[in-house]
Design a protein around this motif. Structure first.
Motif, PDB file in Angstrom:
ATOM      1  N   LYS A   1     -99.665 -25.090 119.248  1.00  0.00           N
ATOM      2  CA  LYS A   1     -99.359 -26.202 118.337  1.00  0.00           C
ATOM      3  C   LYS A   1     -99.294 -25.782 116.873  1.00  0.00           C
ATOM      4  CE  LYS A   1     -99.659 -28.902 121.967  1.00  0.00           C
ATOM      5  NZ  LYS A   1    -100.093 -27.899 122.948  1.00  0.00           N
ATOM      6  N   ILE A   2     -98.904 -24.534 116.622  1.00  0.00           N
ATOM      7  CA  ILE A   2     -98.703 -24.086 115.251  1.00  0.00           C
ATOM      8  C   ILE A   2     -97.299 -24.510 114.827  1.00  0.00           C
ATOM      9  CG2 ILE A   2     -98.511 -22.076 113.733  1.00  0.00           C
ATOM     10  CD1 ILE A   2    -100.529 -20.673 115.542  1.00  0.00           C
ATOM     11  N   PRO A   3     -97.152 -25.309 113.769  1.00  0.00           N
ATOM     12  CA  PRO A   3     -95.846 -25.828 113.380  1.00  0.00           C
ATOM     13  C   PRO A   3     -94.825 -24.728 113.106  1.00  0.00           C
ATOM     14  CG  PRO A   3     -97.586 -26.960 112.195  1.00  0.00           C
ATOM     15  CD  PRO A   3     -98.225 -25.788 112.879  1.00  0.00           C
TER      16      PRO A   3
ATOM     17  N   THR B   1     -95.399 -17.602 107.701  1.00  0.00           N
ATOM     18  CA  THR B   1     -96.693 -17.362 107.074  1.00  0.00           C
ATOM     19  C   THR B   1     -97.735 -16.993 108.122  1.00  0.00           C
ATOM     20  OG1 THR B   1     -96.153 -18.949 105.338  1.00  0.00           O
ATOM     21  CG2 THR B   1     -98.467 -18.368 105.591  1.00  0.00           C
ATOM     22  N   ALA B   2     -97.709 -17.694 109.257  1.00  0.00           N
ATOM     23  CA  ALA B   2     -98.667 -17.406 110.329  1.00  0.00           C
ATOM     24  C   ALA B   2     -98.470 -15.995 110.868  1.00  0.00           C
ATOM     25  CB  ALA B   2     -98.518 -18.432 111.450  1.00  0.00           C
ATOM     26  N   VAL B   3     -97.226 -15.628 111.127  1.00  0.00           N
ATOM     27  CA  VAL B   3     -96.927 -14.289 111.651  1.00  0.00           C
ATOM     28  C   VAL B   3     -97.350 -13.211 110.658  1.00  0.00           C
ATOM     29  CG1 VAL B   3     -95.047 -12.711 112.268  1.00  0.00           C
ATOM     30  CG2 VAL B   3     -95.063 -15.044 113.168  1.00  0.00           C
TER      31      VAL B   3
ATOM     32  N   LYS C   1    -103.585 -21.145 103.257  1.00  0.00           N
ATOM     33  CA  LYS C   1    -104.549 -22.199 103.569  1.00  0.00           C
ATOM     34  C   LYS C   1    -104.042 -23.066 104.720  1.00  0.00           C
ATOM     35  CE  LYS C   1    -106.547 -22.532  98.924  1.00  0.00           C
ATOM     36  NZ  LYS C   1    -106.692 -23.374  97.715  1.00  0.00           N
ATOM     37  N   ILE C   2    -102.714 -23.234 104.782  1.00  0.00           N
ATOM     38  CA  ILE C   2    -102.117 -24.042 105.846  1.00  0.00           C
ATOM     39  C   ILE C   2    -102.402 -23.423 107.208  1.00  0.00           C
ATOM     40  CG2 ILE C   2     -99.920 -24.797 106.866  1.00  0.00           C
ATOM     41  CD1 ILE C   2     -98.837 -25.019 104.001  1.00  0.00           C
ATOM     42  N   VAL C   3    -102.178 -22.111 107.338  1.00  0.00           N
ATOM     43  CA  VAL C   3    -102.298 -21.475 108.659  1.00  0.00           C
ATOM     44  C   VAL C   3    -103.729 -21.080 108.996  1.00  0.00           C
ATOM     45  CG1 VAL C   3     -99.933 -20.632 108.544  1.00  0.00           C
ATOM     46  CG2 VAL C   3    -101.790 -19.149 107.781  1.00  0.00           C
TER      47      VAL C   3
END
Length: 428
Positions: free
Chosen positions: A357-359, A365-367, A230-232
């Motif tokens: 701007k992805i933390p 998790t994003a990758v 949900k964050i990404v």
């Protein structure tokens, strides 16, 4: 985003490059270099080897998704070291020449070690090393350097193989070649274990101030929960990158056809056709470093746009059948230009995480989330190309598959342009 300072020395990126390719030597590179020897040593067919890769791909698909949160939860050097050691241990088992059924299990195991434990951790570690201002060169070094590492492992492997062949290779028996190849597998497995130890001790000091201070007041990700994703998922850049990597990776897989095109359409002999593929390997590190440097002076997303534009133009030239055995110069220029486009996009797509701007705290998790869709060409590219190349004659078949590539390149061009515009904004 807060200022992120990086003081990581050069040896860290060198070790990341070494580890980044070493972990894939056993599952892929040995089969590429010693393909016929591998098949006869294990007494399997091309299709059976392909089924091993399919098992790897299926496990990898889930590993991309669920392995990402691990990279956000644990330090990169721990995950990468464990992945390398387990992969190397799998190599020692490979040297026992297991049955086909157990070979499938081994490839599934490697899908877990190389992707679930390693992939997102490597991307995150590279991003940390690059900081805010060296993302382009960091990923340029990583991708370009991995090509050189693969060549180095392969060259040493050939030397070892040759050392255990005491007579002309054409006069040796399958058993003699099997014994020699076993030494290559053992050498490779041992080398990977050594790299594992180096990673554990020398990457432990890799750090970033951003790891300690979660950007945008995002709660620290919990291990393997929907909250991680949900964050990404709220970042528009994540969805755009998913499309960009899908299109770029499909195009990268298409470079495997250049040697075949040279032989079947351009009427090169087998040696000349093989040289075409070899020259592309040497272009990869040069393009990677050059594009990385340029991207750090502008924007990574800008060079991805340029990359897709070059892919679209050159794939269209191939699709229209303009290139044939009477246009050798155009063929060379076209594959060179396409290589620049393909490698530019491949080198830089993860370098855009910073400008988007992805933390850093949710990089893993994003990758993982992006890679689930982004790397699906591993599953379907070969099937698509195989169908059209088998169904139609050599000329028409190649025109069709390059027309499909043109479609992917156009989609990638649109998505990368959208990412470029989005990266100018500070909002998510």
């Amino acid at each position: 985003m807060s200022q992120q300072k990086t003081t990581s020395p050069a040896y860290i990126i060198i070790l990341l490059i070494l580890a980044g390719e070493a972990v894939f030597i056993l599952p892929f590179v040995l089969q590429r270099i010693f393909r016929t020897t591998f098949l006869e040593s294990f007494a399997i067919s091309q299709t059976e080897l392909g089924s091993c890769f399919s098992v790897y791909g299926i496990v990898a698909l889930f590993s991309y998704l669920f392995g990402g949160p691990f990279a956000d939860r644990f330090r990169p050097h721990i995950l990468m070291s464990a992945a390398l050691m387990l992969t190397g241990i799998g190599g020692f088992y490979l040297a026992t020449y297991p049955s086909l059924a157990n070979l499938h299990i081994l490839y599934g195991f490697w899908g877990f070690t190389t992707i679930f434990l390693f992939w997102a951790a490597m991307i995150k570690a590279t991003r940390i090393w690059g900081g805010q201002n060296k993302q382009g060169i960091a990923f340029g070094f990583l991708d370009g350097g991995r090509g050189l590492v693969a060549a180095l492992f392969g060259s040493v492997g050939v030397l070892i193989f040759s050392a255990f062949i005491t007579k002309d290779i054409e006069l040796t028996s399958v058993l003699e070649r099997k014994v020699a190849f076993k030494q290559v597998i053992i050498y490779t497995a041992f080398a990977i274990c050594v790299v594992s130890v180096l990673v554990f001790f020398f990457l432990k000091n890799l750090h970033s101030s951003e790891e300690k201070q979660i950007e945008l007041q995002v709660e620290e990700p919990k291990l393997l929960t929907l909250d991680n994703f949900k964050i990404v998922m709220k970042f528009k850049a994540v969805w755009l990158l998913m499309i960009i990597i899908l299109c770029a990776y499909y195009s990268y897989k298409m470079t495997n056809l250049f040697s075949q095109y040279a032989e079947q359409v351009m009427h090169y002999n087998k040696i000349e056709a093989a040289k075409v593929g070899t020259y592309l390997l040497y272009m990869r590190p040069v393009i990677g470093v050059t594009i990385g440097l340029l991207a750090d002076r502008t924007k990574a997303s800008l060079w991805i746009i340029i990359g897709f534009f070059l892919m679209a133009i050159t794939s269209l030239i191939f699709a229209l059948g303009i290139i044939n055995n009477s246009t050798s110069l155009l063929f060379v220029l076209s594959i060179g230009t396409m290589a620049i486009g393909v490698y530019s996009a491949r080198v830089l797509y993860f370098a855009t995480l910073e400008e988007s701007k992805i933390p850093l705290a949710v990089t893993g998790t994003a990758v993982g989330f992006i890679s689930v869709i982004g790397y699906t060409p591993d599953i379907f590219t070969g099937l698509i190309n195989g169908y059209f190349l088998d169904t139609y004659n050599e000329v028409v078949g190649h025109q069709i598959v390059f027309a499909i590539m043109f479609g992917f390149a156009v989609i990638g061009l649109i998505a990368s342009f959208s990412l470029y515009k989005h990266s100018k904004s500070t909002t998510v």
